[in-house]
Design an enzyme around this catalytic site. Structure first.
Site, short mmCIF file in Angstrom:
data_model
loop_
_atom_site.label_atom_id
_atom_site.label_comp_id
_atom_site.label_asym_id
_atom_site.label_seq_id
_atom_site.Cartn_x
_atom_site.Cartn_y
_atom_site.Cartn_z
N VAL A 8 49.14 44.47 44.81
CA VAL A 8 49.34 43.30 45.66
C VAL A 8 48.68 42.11 44.96
O VAL A 8 47.83 42.28 44.09
CB VAL A 8 48.76 43.48 47.09
CG1 VAL A 8 49.56 44.52 47.86
CG2 VAL A 8 47.29 43.83 47.05
N SER A 9 49.08 40.91 45.37
CA SER A 9 48.60 39.71 44.68
C SER A 9 47.33 39.13 45.26
O SER A 9 46.54 38.53 44.53
CB SER A 9 49.69 38.64 44.70
OG SER A 9 50.83 39.11 44.03
N THR A 10 47.11 39.27 46.55
CA THR A 10 45.96 38.61 47.19
C THR A 10 45.15 39.59 48.02
O THR A 10 45.62 40.67 48.38
CB THR A 10 46.43 37.46 48.10
OG1 THR A 10 47.16 38.02 49.20
CG2 THR A 10 47.29 36.46 47.36
N GLN A 13 46.60 40.77 51.41
CA GLN A 13 47.65 41.79 51.41
C GLN A 13 47.03 43.18 51.28
O GLN A 13 45.90 43.33 50.83
CB GLN A 13 48.62 41.54 50.25
CG GLN A 13 49.37 40.23 50.36
CD GLN A 13 50.16 39.94 49.10
OE1 GLN A 13 49.68 40.15 47.99
NE2 GLN A 13 51.37 39.43 49.29
#
Length: 191
Positions: A8-10, A13
């Site tokens: 996931v990017s952040t 998330q």
């Protein structure tokens, strides 16, 4: 051995939906590596993925839920998949039904290579168009000169007086290489 990779990017998330899907596909939870890092970061710069790839052996399979978990652009993803397939490591992309151990998966790689080449060409064309537009609008391209035209002329005069590059650099307050270029700029522009 089957391995899974979830990204996931952040921090907001969660990897849980990806992990659950990988477990449903028969991958042991202890063989799933997770990471929180942007997809724009190259695969080799992602610690968990890089570690996983390093430890995988011929015959192993890397499974991801979606293609974009491996990377955002076709060039990076293709490079990664090429590296894996050269090491006889299979790649499964669940949402696309791709498995590089099968003919359809290898076809997908061929198509992805075509898209990556297309993407490179589009980027190149955009760069050229941007440079031509900037030139047409009178924008000077390239690195700006550190020295003013007067300082470059002074450097050439000092050269004619027999001064060394180090002396000229010290007098102009610049590096030796910049001083050398300025001292020899008249020769360079004539050719």
């Amino acid at each position: 051995m089957n391995y899974g990779y979830a990204r996931v990017s952040t921090d907001e998330q969660t990897n849980n939906p990806q992990i659950q899907e990988l477990v449903r596909q028969g991958i042991s939870p202890d063989k799933i590596l997770t990471e929180k890092v942007s997809g724009s970061v190259l695969a080799k710069q992602r610690p968990a993925l890089s570690s996983l790839i390093t430890n995988m052996q011929a015959g192993d399979t890397l499974t991801v839920v979606k293609l974009d978990r491996l990377g955002r652009n076709a060039i990076d993803v293709l490079s990664l998949i090429d590296e894996l397939t050269e090491g006889d490591i299979n790649v499964r992309i669940l949402n696309l039904g791709v498995d590089t151990s099968k003919a359809s998966g290898r076809l997908f790689l061929t198509l992805l290579a075509g898209f990556a080449e297309f993407e490179r060409e589009i980027i190149r064309e955009r760069c050229i168009a941007g440079l031509e537009s900037a030139k047409a609008n009178g924008i000077l391209l390239g690195r700006r000169n550190v020295l003013t035209p007067e300082q470059r002329m002074q450097a050439r005069q000092l050269r004619q007086e027999g001064r060394t590059v180090s002396e000229v650099a010290r007098l102009l307050g610049t590096s030796r290489m910049t001083a050398w270029r300025a001292m020899n700029s008249a020769k360079l522009t004539k050719t």
